[in-house]
Design an enzyme around this catalytic site. Structure first.
Site, PDB file in Angstrom:
ATOM      1  N   GLY A  36       0.831  -1.199   0.000  1.00 60.19           N
ATOM      2  CA  GLY A  36       0.000   0.000   0.000  1.00 60.19           C
ATOM      3  C   GLY A  36       0.858   1.239   0.000  1.00 60.19           C
ATOM      4  O   GLY A  36       1.983   1.223   0.498  1.00 60.19           O
ATOM      5  N   GLN A  57       2.735  10.080   1.131  1.00 61.44           N
ATOM      6  CA  GLN A  57       4.043   9.402   1.176  1.00 61.44           C
ATOM      7  C   GLN A  57       4.909   9.739  -0.034  1.00 61.44           C
ATOM      8  O   GLN A  57       6.112   9.488  -0.023  1.00 61.44           O
ATOM      9  CB  GLN A  57       3.856   7.880   1.252  1.00 61.44           C
ATOM     10  CG  GLN A  57       3.261   7.406   2.575  1.00 61.44           C
ATOM     11  CD  GLN A  57       3.153   5.897   2.592  1.00 61.44           C
ATOM     12  OE1 GLN A  57       2.176   5.327   2.103  1.00 61.44           O
ATOM     13  NE2 GLN A  57       4.166   5.231   3.143  1.00 61.44           N
ATOM     14  N   CYS A  80       5.767  -0.014   7.101  1.00 64.97           N
ATOM     15  CA  CYS A  80       5.387   1.137   6.273  1.00 64.97           C
ATOM     16  C   CYS A  80       6.589   1.558   5.435  1.00 64.97           C
ATOM     17  O   CYS A  80       7.705   1.598   5.948  1.00 64.97           O
ATOM     18  CB  CYS A  80       4.961   2.287   7.187  1.00 64.97           C
ATOM     19  SG  CYS A  80       4.455   3.784   6.303  1.00 64.97           S
ATOM     20  N   LEU A  81       6.351   1.851   4.164  1.00 65.89           N
ATOM     21  CA  LEU A  81       7.454   2.246   3.290  1.00 65.89           C
ATOM     22  C   LEU A  81       8.084   3.564   3.742  1.00 65.89           C
ATOM     23  O   LEU A  81       9.207   3.871   3.363  1.00 65.89           O
ATOM     24  CB  LEU A  81       6.968   2.359   1.833  1.00 65.89           C
ATOM     25  CG  LEU A  81       6.520   1.040   1.196  1.00 65.89           C
ATOM     26  CD1 LEU A  81       6.033   1.268  -0.237  1.00 65.89           C
ATOM     27  CD2 LEU A  81       7.636   0.002   1.206  1.00 65.89           C
ATOM     28  N   HIS A  97      -4.579   1.223   7.413  1.00 65.15           N
ATOM     29  CA  HIS A  97      -3.240   1.816   7.515  1.00 65.15           C
ATOM     30  C   HIS A  97      -3.097   2.992   6.535  1.00 65.15           C
ATOM     31  O   HIS A  97      -2.635   4.070   6.909  1.00 65.15           O
ATOM     32  CB  HIS A  97      -2.200   0.718   7.225  1.00 65.15           C
ATOM     33  CG  HIS A  97      -0.777   1.193   7.188  1.00 65.15           C
ATOM     34  ND1 HIS A  97       0.176   0.763   8.082  1.00 65.15           N
ATOM     35  CD2 HIS A  97      -0.140   2.057   6.353  1.00 65.15           C
ATOM     36  CE1 HIS A  97       1.333   1.354   7.799  1.00 65.15           C
ATOM     37  NE2 HIS A  97       1.164   2.144   6.752  1.00 65.15           N
ATOM     38  N   GLU A  98      -3.531   2.768   5.284  1.00 65.37           N
ATOM     39  CA  GLU A  98      -3.388   3.821   4.264  1.00 65.37           C
ATOM     40  C   GLU A  98      -4.321   4.990   4.545  1.00 65.37           C
ATOM     41  O   GLU A  98      -3.964   6.147   4.346  1.00 65.37           O
ATOM     42  CB  GLU A  98      -3.658   3.254   2.859  1.00 65.37           C
ATOM     43  CG  GLU A  98      -2.744   2.117   2.434  1.00 65.37           C
ATOM     44  CD  GLU A  98      -1.274   2.401   2.655  1.00 65.37           C
ATOM     45  OE1 GLU A  98      -0.844   3.568   2.542  1.00 65.37           O
ATOM     46  OE2 GLU A  98      -0.547   1.450   2.985  1.00 65.37           O
ATOM     47  N   HIS A 118      -2.855   7.481   6.844  1.00 62.88           N
ATOM     48  CA  HIS A 118      -1.883   8.396   6.236  1.00 62.88           C
ATOM     49  C   HIS A 118      -2.549   9.695   5.776  1.00 62.88           C
ATOM     50  O   HIS A 118      -1.936  10.755   5.794  1.00 62.88           O
ATOM     51  CB  HIS A 118      -1.221   7.736   5.017  1.00 62.88           C
ATOM     52  CG  HIS A 118      -0.040   6.869   5.343  1.00 62.88           C
ATOM     53  ND1 HIS A 118       1.117   7.359   5.914  1.00 62.88           N
ATOM     54  CD2 HIS A 118       0.171   5.541   5.164  1.00 62.88           C
ATOM     55  CE1 HIS A 118       1.992   6.360   6.064  1.00 62.88           C
ATOM     56  NE2 HIS A 118       1.436   5.243   5.620  1.00 62.88           N
TER      57      HIS A 118
END
Ligand code: CO
Length: 166
Positions: free
Chosen positions: A44, A49, A88-89, A130-131, A134
């Site tokens: 994701g 991000q 997380c990226l 999670h996304e 953000h």
């Protein structure tokens, strides 16, 4: 190639604005996000991000889903919560168990502006939550208690010093 921002970048803490135009630029950005996410081996990726404080994210889980969520709204969550490990990226090298509702229902638009609704649990349901966070400037480590979060930030700094993940 879009550049993925890391913990400490102020865009990651921002409240994102709704998408109002469903144009070519949006489609290009979404495709670029899928590319960047695949290259980074993530499932994701949210617009903030990659430095865009707008309300959209992409999710790709092999053999299950490849989808962009524009202006998503979580309209229902299950009463029961489950622990699941997240990463997380934007916080590379850090994985922690986080407790969240087991299942969510989200309403969103696709890149053409067409509305759709998804109900998901498991990894997919977890990704959506999670996304979605953000878009409100919230990272998964913000769900940890103070001590755990501090440890996670320290680990991130240790793993990412010398700018290895820039
Ligand atoms: Co993330």
């Amino acid at each position: 190639m879009l550049h993925i921002l890391k913990l400490g970048n102020p865009v990651l803490g921002q409240q994102c604005a709704p998408v109002t135009e469903f144009n070519e630029e949006l489609k290009k950005t979404v495709e670029g996000m899928f590319e960047a996410m695949e290259k980074a081996d993530g499932v994701g990726l949210a617009a903030p991000q990659v430095g865009i404080p707008k309300r959209f994210f992409v999710i790709e889980i092999k053999d299950e889903v490849r989808r962009a969520f524009i202006n998503p709204q979580i309209v229902q969550t299950s009463m029961d919560e489950v622990m699941m490990e997240e990463g997380c990226l934007s916080v590379p090298g850090v994985y922690r168990e986080v407790k969240r509702p087991r299942q969510v229902t989200v309403q969103a638009q696709d890149v053409e502006g067409r509305p759709f609704t998804v109900t998901a649990d498991g990894l997919y349901g977890r990704c959506i939550q999670h996304e979605y966070d953000h878009l409100n400037g919230v990272l998964f480590i913000d769900h940890l208690d103070e001590v755990e979060k501090e440890q996670a930030v320290k680990l991130f700094k240790r793993k990412n010093r010398f700018g290895r993940n820039k």
